[in-house]
Structure formats: C-alpha cells, structure tokens
Write a protein that holds these residues in place. Structure first.
Motif, PDB file in Angstrom:
ATOM      1  N   THR A 353       0.830  -1.208   0.000  1.00  0.00           N
ATOM      2  CA  THR A 353       0.000   0.000   0.000  1.00  0.00           C
ATOM      3  C   THR A 353       0.861   1.254   0.000  1.00  0.00           C
ATOM      4  O   THR A 353       1.990   1.230   0.510  1.00  0.00           O
ATOM      5  CB  THR A 353      -0.927   0.004   1.236  1.00  0.00           C
ATOM      6  N   MET A 354       0.309   2.304  -0.580  1.00  0.00           N
ATOM      7  CA  MET A 354       1.056   3.579  -0.622  1.00  0.00           C
ATOM      8  C   MET A 354       0.062   4.716  -0.841  1.00  0.00           C
ATOM      9  O   MET A 354      -1.079   4.472  -1.262  1.00  0.00           O
ATOM     10  CB  MET A 354       2.060   3.548  -1.771  1.00  0.00           C
ATOM     11  N   PRO A 355       0.482   5.955  -0.587  1.00  0.00           N
ATOM     12  CA  PRO A 355      -0.422   7.072  -0.877  1.00  0.00           C
ATOM     13  C   PRO A 355      -0.784   7.071  -2.364  1.00  0.00           C
ATOM     14  O   PRO A 355       0.077   6.810  -3.212  1.00  0.00           O
ATOM     15  CB  PRO A 355       0.415   8.307  -0.517  1.00  0.00           C
ATOM     16  N   THR A 356      -2.041   7.359  -2.667  1.00  0.00           N
ATOM     17  CA  THR A 356      -2.514   7.206  -4.051  1.00  0.00           C
ATOM     18  C   THR A 356      -1.778   8.122  -5.033  1.00  0.00           C
ATOM     19  O   THR A 356      -1.744   7.835  -6.224  1.00  0.00           O
ATOM     20  CB  THR A 356      -4.027   7.493  -4.138  1.00  0.00           C
ATOM     21  N   ILE A 383      -7.421   0.106  -5.486  1.00  0.00           N
ATOM     22  CA  ILE A 383      -6.577   1.231  -5.901  1.00  0.00           C
ATOM     23  C   ILE A 383      -7.013   2.537  -5.226  1.00  0.00           C
ATOM     24  O   ILE A 383      -6.208   3.448  -5.030  1.00  0.00           O
ATOM     25  CB  ILE A 383      -6.585   1.345  -7.454  1.00  0.00           C
ATOM     26  N   GLY A 384      -8.273   2.615  -4.824  1.00  0.00           N
ATOM     27  CA  GLY A 384      -8.795   3.843  -4.215  1.00  0.00           C
ATOM     28  C   GLY A 384      -8.083   4.217  -2.926  1.00  0.00           C
ATOM     29  O   GLY A 384      -8.002   5.390  -2.567  1.00  0.00           O
ATOM     30  N   ASP A 385      -7.575   3.215  -2.200  1.00  0.00           N
ATOM     31  CA  ASP A 385      -6.825   3.558  -0.985  1.00  0.00           C
ATOM     32  C   ASP A 385      -5.339   3.256  -1.162  1.00  0.00           C
ATOM     33  O   ASP A 385      -4.585   3.201  -0.175  1.00  0.00           O
ATOM     34  CB  ASP A 385      -7.403   2.845   0.246  1.00  0.00           C
ATOM     35  N   GLY A 386      -4.909   3.025  -2.403  1.00  0.00           N
ATOM     36  CA  GLY A 386      -3.480   2.824  -2.682  1.00  0.00           C
ATOM     37  C   GLY A 386      -3.000   1.399  -2.468  1.00  0.00           C
ATOM     38  O   GLY A 386      -1.802   1.133  -2.432  1.00  0.00           O
ATOM     39  N   ASN A 387      -3.927   0.456  -2.361  1.00  0.00           N
ATOM     40  CA  ASN A 387      -3.583  -0.939  -2.048  1.00  0.00           C
ATOM     41  C   ASN A 387      -3.507  -1.777  -3.334  1.00  0.00           C
ATOM     42  O   ASN A 387      -4.512  -1.985  -4.006  1.00  0.00           O
ATOM     43  CB  ASN A 387      -4.657  -1.479  -1.104  1.00  0.00           C
ATOM     44  N   ILE A 388      -2.282  -2.220  -3.640  1.00  0.00           N
ATOM     45  CA  ILE A 388      -2.083  -3.041  -4.843  1.00  0.00           C
ATOM     46  C   ILE A 388      -1.796  -4.478  -4.425  1.00  0.00           C
ATOM     47  O   ILE A 388      -0.917  -4.733  -3.599  1.00  0.00           O
ATOM     48  CB  ILE A 388      -0.881  -2.518  -5.669  1.00  0.00           C
ATOM     49  N   HIS A 389      -2.547  -5.423  -4.995  1.00  0.00           N
ATOM     50  CA  HIS A 389      -2.221  -6.841  -4.804  1.00  0.00           C
ATOM     51  C   HIS A 389      -1.366  -7.285  -5.981  1.00  0.00           C
ATOM     52  O   HIS A 389      -1.768  -7.113  -7.140  1.00  0.00           O
ATOM     53  CB  HIS A 389      -3.494  -7.688  -4.745  1.00  0.00           C
ATOM     54  N   HIS A 390      -0.202  -7.831  -5.678  1.00  0.00           N
ATOM     55  CA  HIS A 390       0.646  -8.379  -6.745  1.00  0.00           C
ATOM     56  C   HIS A 390       0.750  -9.875  -6.483  1.00  0.00           C
ATOM     57  O   HIS A 390       1.484 -10.319  -5.618  1.00  0.00           O
ATOM     58  CB  HIS A 390       2.026  -7.710  -6.745  1.00  0.00           C
TER      59      HIS A 390
END
Ligand SMILES: Cc1cc2nc3c(=O)[nH]c(=O)nc-3n(C[C@H](O)[C@H](O)[C@H](O)COP(=O)(O)OP(=O)(O)OC[C@H]3O[C@@H](n4cnc5c(N)ncnc54)[C@H](O)[C@@H]3O)c2cc1C
Length: 475
Positions: A353-356, A383-390
């Motif tokens: 997660t990171m700032p959008t 993506i709305g809160d900056g959370n990317i699943h890889h």
C-alpha cells in the motif's frame, strides 16, 4: 492419533467441553493444517470447538497449565500462514460461536460472537437500512473474529477505513483463561491505553476474541458505479487520482491491471470485454436520489479525461451486485488459485500500500519488475486507498524460482515503503511477511519496534503460547 504424552491433557479437554467438541483423529484434524495460503501447518494435538466464552476459558487454562500452544481459527481464509497450527499446539476452532447477540440501532452498535460471517451480518443489518462497512473480498466466508484479528481492509477502505475503525470493544480470553471486557459500547471512550485496538490486528498472538462490539452506520441513500475500461494501467492510476480529487463520495475504487485482465482472459474466457480494453477501473460513489443524475454526469466527465475505450454506468443496486466484472474482481484470488492448481504451483497473494499520489509511478515500477523477473504475476486491488495486490504463481519447489519470487516481493515491498506506504496493506504478516516487516523497519531506522512487540507479547502471553512465531520471532 494423539501422542501418549498428551493423553492426560486431551482427557482434560474432553472433560471440559465434551468429546464431540474435541477432534483427535488425524483425518479430521488434517483440514485445519491449512489456511488460504500455501503454508501447511503442523498436525495439531487436537482441534477444540468451544461453544461459549466459558468453554474457551476452560480450554485456555488447560493449555496454560500444560504448556500447550494455541492457534485460534474462525473461517481460515488468512493469506499469510497466520492461521496454520504451530508445533505442539491445539487449534481453537471458534465456529460454534456464531451468534449476533445484540443489535442496537439508536446507539449504532452490534454485539457478535467471533464466527459471524461478515456478509450474514450485513444481510441482517440491511433489513433496517444499516451496515457494518469493513468488506474484505472474502466477506462471503470471512468472520468477525478473524477479520478483527487481521484488521481486515477491503474495498470500502477508501471511504470507511479498515476494520479497526469500527471496533468499539471486545471480550477476550487471556492465555491463562482469564476473561476481560475491553472498550465499551460507545464511540467516545478515553480510558487509558486502548487495549482493544492493540488486539485488533494481532493475529491471535495476544488473546482470544470471544465477543465484538462493532459500530454500524446507515446505508447511503443512493449509489452508482462507473466501470471504465482502459488501454493501459497508467490510465487506471490517473483516473483514480482525478476522481479522488473531487468531493464526490467515492465508496470504493477497484482495479484490474493489464496482467490481471490477461489472467481473466486465460482462466474465465466467458467474461466479455469491450474491444481494446486491457485494464479496468470500477468506481462506486455514494449519493442522494435528488443529486444522482448530476453526480453521475460529473463523475463521467472526470473519468473521461483518462480516455477510456468504454464506460458503463450502473445505478441499480441489484445490477451492481450482479456485475460480472465486479464479481470477477472480488474473486481474483480464486481465478489465480485455479490457475496455480492447474500448473501444480503455489499462489503468493502480495499486498502493498502507498499514498494514491504515487500509484502511477509505483504501477510502472511494478510492471517493470514483472518484465525483469519473468514471473507469472498479476496486479489488481483496492486502488482507491493505494492498495495493490501483486499475486505470483510460482513453483516454490524450484529453488531458483522461489528465490526470484522472494526477491520480487522484497523489491515491491520497498517500492511501497519508499513512497510512504507499507509492505503489508491488509493481509497482515503471518509467516509470509516477517522478513519484509524487518526490511520496512530497517528502512525507517526503527528495528527497535520488534523489541516493543516482544515486550507487549510477553505482558499478554508470558509463556509464548498464543500463535507463536507469527508476525515476528519471539527471540
Ligand atoms: C478470496 C480471498 C479474498 C480476500 N480478500 C481480502 C481483502 O479484500 N481484504 C483483507 O483484508 N483480507 C482479505 N483476505 C484475507 C482474509 O480473508 C482476511 O484476513 C479475513 O479477515 C480473515 O478472516 P477469517 O475469519 O478467515 O480468519 P482466520 O483465517 O480464521 O484467522 C485469521 C487470523 O486471526 C486469528 N484469529 C481468528 N479468530 C480469532 C479470534 N477469535 N481471536 C483471536 N485470534 C483469532 C488466527 O489465528 C489468524 O492469525 C482474503 C482472503 C481470501 C481467501
């Protein structure tokens, strides 16, 4: 099979909660060695199924007196190995504790036992126009106790935060069997250290949650969804930032990256996509009936700036719930899990997660790593809160491939940390992310945090019997 040395202990368990609630056969205990990750736990000494707080307390006291470790379990959908049994442990299966005990609409809280499934709770609350917002994509099966213990996130985190935001109080059983009531039934409660919030997210390492007091809120009067199909991932990042810059009440913004779309096309060929669509963004927005049309137009105008190849608007809640593309986003874990099973490989569910504001750069960098490592990787998420699943499908039995998977996880974790985020957005640490947690703390020159963790653990659990070895090593 139970080893001779545990015979008296298991006799005690049977005496405490009844033979029908103590599983001792290996064939019955085997399923409890797994959660939704690829970790396989030890064979537990027993699986205990308490039906009440009193039962939990009796089992804990027996374990305490006999130096037996305890791994709590609700739905078993943990993705980091957090739920798998450790050596010389019992599994405390809380699925018999499944009641909603109180619904208080004017004071806006509910009291539940741990194994209340999140969607069931919301189906009950919806009849009165209320809901409990935390919504991990596993909400069909995940429960209150497990989601509190992992501080689950989900789709609506951009608007309503993560699980801990909604927890007012909990009843817990300590390692020695003592029952404590923490927090209260009110939103305001300033009474010293907040032990409720310390236990939320502690992955069963501090205490067993036997009741939860959860804040609830009214369902918005109207909602709509805009699905935007783009040519590239970059447009996803840009459109997300643009919509978040407005004062529209974005409830959630979910994305499927180019690699995720390719995985869907491989594994769910029946799902239709518009011509030229390689990536998708689905934005849900809360509104009021009177403002709905104008807000739909405003949102469309903002999202159009990123040149979607196709946009679709849904204002009917039934159609929103039924949307194929939204459902497949929710089910991405299963899409990839099916593929990993077909290939006889493992699935690692990455979660940073990171700032959008850093999403466009981060997605570009992660995609470059997919090219560099040539792994079967996909990106999607909240993506709305900056959370990317890889997510990575990989043959972990092949040491070279396993090393590549670890290296790429580490690199992606550090991209998130560098941009002011974290290597663990919502799944927690379990076994999987212990080393990445250390990397993050080192980067922040804060490794001493682990000593504080150990001190807190010791205060709650002096014998180190609650889910030891998860999140951090005891030494
Ligand atoms: C398809 C899929 C989608 C998912 N999507 C999301 C998502 O969008 N967001 C997200 O955050 N997570 C997600 N997850 C991860 C997982 O569903 C969540 O972590 C969930 O909250 C765990 O709930 P559970 O009831 O299955 O817990 P379990 O797996 O049973 O337990 C999780 C942890 O909590 C501990 N624990 C369980 N019950 C108790 C208790 N009563 N007291 C103390 N400790 C306890 C366990 O020991 C373990 O460490 C997903 C998983 C899957 C399989």
């Amino acid at each position: 099979m139970v080893e001779e040395k545990y015979a008296n202990f298991t006799k005690g368990l049977v005496g405490a909660i009844g033979a029908e609630n103590v599983l001792l056969d290996d064939s019955k205990k085997e399923p409890f060695r797994h959660d939704a990750s690829d970790y396989v736990g030890e064979m537990p000494i027993a699986v205990c199924r308490p039906g009440s707080t009193d039962d939990v307390s009796k089992v804990m006291k027996l374990c305490y007196d006999n130096d037996i470790k305890v791994v709590a379990r609700d739905s078993g959908t943990g993705l980091t190995g957090c739920t798998v049994p450790v050596k010389d442990s019992i599994v405390l299966d809380l699925t018999r504790m499944n009641k909603v005990l109180e619904v208080n609409l004017p004071a806006r809280y509910v009291v539940t036992e741990p194994y209340v499934v999140l969607d069931d709770l919301n189906a009950q609350l919806a009849k009165d126009g209320f809901f409990y917002p935390p919504d991990p994509a596993s909400s069909k099966v995940a429960s209150v106790g497990g989601s509190l213990s992992t501080n689950a996130g989900g789709m609506r985190a951009v608007s309503t935060g993560v699980t801990r935001t909604w927890v007012l109080g909990i009843e817990v059983v300590l390692a020695n069997g003592k029952v404590l009531q923490l927090g209260s039934r009110t939103v305001k409660d300033n009474s010293g250290y907040n032990l409720t919030q310390l236990i939320v997210g502690s992955e069963g390492t501090l205490a067993i949650i036997t009741k939860a007091i959860l804040h609830i809120t009214p369902i918005p009067e109207a909602t709509f969804r805009i699905g935007c199909y783009f040519k590239t991932d970059e447009s996803n990042g840009e459109a997300t930032q643009n919509i978040l810059k407005t004062n529209l009440q974005v409830i959630s913004a979910e994305f499927l990256g180019e690699s995720a779309m390719a995985a869907i096309k491989r594994n769910r060929a029946n799902i239709p996509f518009p011509e030229g669509a390689n990536a998708v963004l689905m934005v849900d927005i809360a509104s009021q009936k009177a403002a709905l049309d104008s807000e739909v137009e405003r949102a469309k105008e903002v999202l159009s700036k990123s040149n979607p190849v196709f946009m679709e608007v849904t204002t009917d809640p039934a159609k929103m719930a039924d949307s194929q593309i939204f459902k497949v986003r929710q089910d991405m874990y299963y899409v990839l899990h099916d593929e990993s099973q077909k290939l006889h490989q493992s699935l690692i569910a990455g979660d940073v997660t990171m700032p959008t504001t850093h999403l466009i750069d981060a997605i570009r960098e992660i995609n470059a790593l997919i090219d560099k490592y040539k792994l079967n990787m996909t990106i999607f998420g909240h993506i709305g809160d900056g959370n990317i699943h890889h997510s990575i499908i990989v043959d972990l039995k092949n040491p070279e491939e396993a090393k590549k998977a670890d290296d790429v996880q580490r690199e992606i974790s550090m991209i998130a940390v560098k941009y002011g985020g974290s290597m663990s957005a919502e799944h927690g640490i379990g076994y999987e992310k212990k080393e990445y947690l250390k990397d993050e703390l080192k980067y922040r020159d804060s490794l001493e945090v682990l000593d504080l963790f150990r001190g807190i653990k010791k205060a709650f659990d002096p014998k180190g019997m609650l889910n030891p070895g998860k999140i951090f090593d005891l030494q």
